[in-house]
Design a protein around this motif. Sequence first.
Motif, PDB file in Angstrom:
ATOM      1  N   GLY A  72       0.857  -1.204  -0.131  1.00 55.83           N
ATOM      2  CA  GLY A  72       0.025  -0.081  -0.003  1.00 55.83           C
ATOM      3  C   GLY A  72       0.841   1.498   0.022  1.00 55.83           C
ATOM      4  N   LEU A  73       2.109   1.204  -0.119  1.00 57.92           N
ATOM      5  CA  LEU A  73       2.980   2.393   0.302  1.00 57.92           C
ATOM      6  C   LEU A  73       3.441   2.669  -1.379  1.00 57.92           C
ATOM      7  CD1 LEU A  73       5.127   1.752   3.155  1.00 57.92           C
ATOM      8  CD2 LEU A  73       3.424   3.092   2.967  1.00 57.92           C
ATOM      9  N   PRO A  74       3.384   3.921  -1.844  1.00 59.00           N
ATOM     10  CA  PRO A  74       3.473   4.204  -3.204  1.00 59.00           C
ATOM     11  C   PRO A  74       4.877   3.681  -3.699  1.00 59.00           C
ATOM     12  CG  PRO A  74       2.932   6.049  -1.935  1.00 59.00           C
ATOM     13  CD  PRO A  74       3.423   4.977  -0.828  1.00 59.00           C
ATOM     14  N   VAL A  75       4.554   2.932  -4.982  1.00 57.67           N
ATOM     15  CA  VAL A  75       5.927   2.682  -5.768  1.00 57.67           C
ATOM     16  C   VAL A  75       5.719   3.236  -7.103  1.00 57.67           C
ATOM     17  CG1 VAL A  75       7.024   0.794  -6.926  1.00 57.67           C
ATOM     18  CG2 VAL A  75       6.053   0.411  -4.733  1.00 57.67           C
ATOM     19  N   ARG A  76       6.663   4.334  -7.294  1.00 55.80           N
ATOM     20  CA  ARG A  76       6.584   5.147  -8.560  1.00 55.80           C
ATOM     21  C   ARG A  76       7.596   4.878  -9.599  1.00 55.80           C
ATOM     22  NH1 ARG A  76       2.505   8.852  -8.479  1.00 55.80           N
ATOM     23  NH2 ARG A  76       1.344   9.102  -6.546  1.00 55.80           N
ATOM     24  N   ASP A  77       8.385   3.918  -9.349  1.00 53.61           N
ATOM     25  CA  ASP A  77       9.577   3.603 -10.409  1.00 53.61           C
ATOM     26  C   ASP A  77       9.271   2.642 -11.269  1.00 53.61           C
ATOM     27  OD1 ASP A  77      10.152   2.331  -7.778  1.00 53.61           O
ATOM     28  OD2 ASP A  77      11.656   1.578  -9.185  1.00 53.61           O
ATOM     29  N   THR A  78       9.831   2.710 -12.491  1.00 54.52           N
ATOM     30  CA  THR A  78       9.566   1.659 -13.256  1.00 54.52           C
ATOM     31  C   THR A  78      10.051   0.314 -13.005  1.00 54.52           C
ATOM     32  OG1 THR A  78       9.143   3.236 -15.412  1.00 54.52           O
ATOM     33  CG2 THR A  78       9.922   0.696 -15.949  1.00 54.52           C
ATOM     34  N   PRO A  79      11.315   0.163 -12.388  1.00 52.50           N
ATOM     35  CA  PRO A  79      11.744  -1.000 -12.117  1.00 52.50           C
ATOM     36  C   PRO A  79      11.064  -1.738 -10.865  1.00 52.50           C
ATOM     37  CG  PRO A  79      13.754   0.165 -12.301  1.00 52.50           C
ATOM     38  CD  PRO A  79      12.460   1.094 -12.440  1.00 52.50           C
ATOM     39  N   GLY A  80      10.466  -1.002 -10.076  1.00 49.82           N
ATOM     40  CA  GLY A  80       9.679  -1.320  -8.994  1.00 49.82           C
ATOM     41  C   GLY A  80       8.319  -1.851  -9.267  1.00 49.82           C
ATOM     42  N   VAL A  81       7.559  -1.299 -10.507  1.00 48.17           N
ATOM     43  CA  VAL A  81       6.529  -1.314 -10.908  1.00 48.17           C
ATOM     44  C   VAL A  81       6.472  -2.596 -11.660  1.00 48.17           C
ATOM     45  CG1 VAL A  81       4.460  -0.790 -12.438  1.00 48.17           C
ATOM     46  CG2 VAL A  81       5.291   0.922 -10.770  1.00 48.17           C
ATOM     47  N   TYR A  82       7.549  -2.950 -12.542  1.00 49.58           N
ATOM     48  CA  TYR A  82       7.971  -4.065 -13.255  1.00 49.58           C
ATOM     49  C   TYR A  82       8.032  -5.337 -12.324  1.00 49.58           C
ATOM     50  CZ  TYR A  82      10.204  -7.553 -15.787  1.00 49.58           C
ATOM     51  OH  TYR A  82      10.646  -8.937 -16.412  1.00 49.58           O
ATOM     52  N   GLU A  83       8.664  -5.203 -11.346  1.00 52.43           N
ATOM     53  CA  GLU A  83       8.830  -6.091 -10.479  1.00 52.43           C
ATOM     54  C   GLU A  83       7.408  -6.613  -9.837  1.00 52.43           C
ATOM     55  OE1 GLU A  83      10.840  -7.304  -5.876  1.00 52.43           O
ATOM     56  OE2 GLU A  83      11.150  -5.284  -6.763  1.00 52.43           O
ATOM     57  N   ARG A  84       6.846  -5.681  -9.252  1.00 50.70           N
ATOM     58  CA  ARG A  84       5.374  -6.083  -8.741  1.00 50.70           C
ATOM     59  C   ARG A  84       4.451  -6.685  -9.805  1.00 50.70           C
ATOM     60  NH1 ARG A  84       8.451  -2.865  -6.286  1.00 50.70           N
ATOM     61  NH2 ARG A  84       8.125  -2.470  -4.014  1.00 50.70           N
ATOM     62  N   ASP A 132       6.285   5.755 -19.917  1.00 53.50           N
ATOM     63  CA  ASP A 132       6.957   5.378 -18.601  1.00 53.50           C
ATOM     64  C   ASP A 132       5.894   4.664 -17.788  1.00 53.50           C
ATOM     65  OD1 ASP A 132       9.107   5.601 -16.454  1.00 53.50           O
ATOM     66  OD2 ASP A 132       7.285   6.047 -15.221  1.00 53.50           O
ATOM     67  N   LEU A 133       6.293   3.337 -17.795  1.00 55.69           N
ATOM     68  CA  LEU A 133       5.355   2.105 -17.260  1.00 55.69           C
ATOM     69  C   LEU A 133       4.704   2.770 -15.802  1.00 55.69           C
ATOM     70  CD1 LEU A 133       4.131  -0.620 -16.861  1.00 55.69           C
ATOM     71  CD2 LEU A 133       6.438  -1.371 -15.945  1.00 55.69           C
ATOM     72  N   ALA A 134       5.582   3.091 -15.020  1.00 50.58           N
ATOM     73  CA  ALA A 134       5.165   3.710 -13.498  1.00 50.58           C
ATOM     74  C   ALA A 134       4.088   4.904 -13.858  1.00 50.58           C
ATOM     75  CB  ALA A 134       6.247   4.065 -12.708  1.00 50.58           C
ATOM     76  N   GLU A 135       4.410   5.941 -14.804  1.00 46.06           N
ATOM     77  CA  GLU A 135       3.264   6.675 -14.849  1.00 46.06           C
ATOM     78  C   GLU A 135       2.135   6.377 -15.511  1.00 46.06           C
ATOM     79  OE1 GLU A 135       5.469   9.925 -17.238  1.00 46.06           O
ATOM     80  OE2 GLU A 135       6.853  10.258 -15.618  1.00 46.06           O
ATOM     81  N   LEU A 136       2.462   5.197 -16.630  1.00 48.61           N
ATOM     82  CA  LEU A 136       1.036   4.932 -16.984  1.00 48.61           C
ATOM     83  C   LEU A 136      -0.017   4.179 -15.969  1.00 48.61           C
ATOM     84  CD1 LEU A 136      -0.530   3.967 -19.486  1.00 48.61           C
ATOM     85  CD2 LEU A 136       0.794   2.058 -19.433  1.00 48.61           C
ATOM     86  N   VAL A 137       0.703   3.145 -15.015  1.00 50.29           N
ATOM     87  CA  VAL A 137       0.104   2.642 -14.216  1.00 50.29           C
ATOM     88  C   VAL A 137      -0.514   3.610 -13.196  1.00 50.29           C
ATOM     89  CG1 VAL A 137       0.101   1.000 -12.241  1.00 50.29           C
ATOM     90  CG2 VAL A 137       1.207   0.492 -14.326  1.00 50.29           C
TER      91      VAL A 137
END
Length: 171
Positions: A22-34, A111-116
Amino acid sequence: MNRPAWAETSDLLREYYDHEWGLPVRDTPGVYERITLEGFQSGLSWETVLRKRPAFRAAFAGFDPATVARFGQADVERLMTDAGIVRNRRKIEAAITNARATVALTAAGEDLAELVWSFQPADPGDGVGAAQSPESVALAAALKGRGYVFVGPVTMFALMQAIGLLEHRLP
């Protein structure tokens, strides 16, 4: 801390809930990992995936999309023998496909994170207890349209909860 029932079933889940869920993940590698881990979790318990997370990080080059995008058939076969991860060929191939889609997205100026995060609902508390939402359906469609796989609406709803788009928690 007031935790949901699922987060009270083990020390590992308590730790995950207290320090990450529930804590913000806003970087592309972090979002890709999740996205990758949510895909591997499909049909399994989240605790199983969390227990194997260090091995997943090692097996998938720290979830660096550019590195994973270069994985080939020999890497798939290598990963199929890695007892530290979930050895499911379709899920392994999905992780590689999604890394390639992430690289293509970046090359296209997105950007993946921005898209999500663009699919965050106006009221992040909406959908408590739900399995999907109109936003997770739309996010799944947007990702599939960009070449991602294993990103259905229920999986994307879980992702949205985990990375802070829903039921947002402050660090």
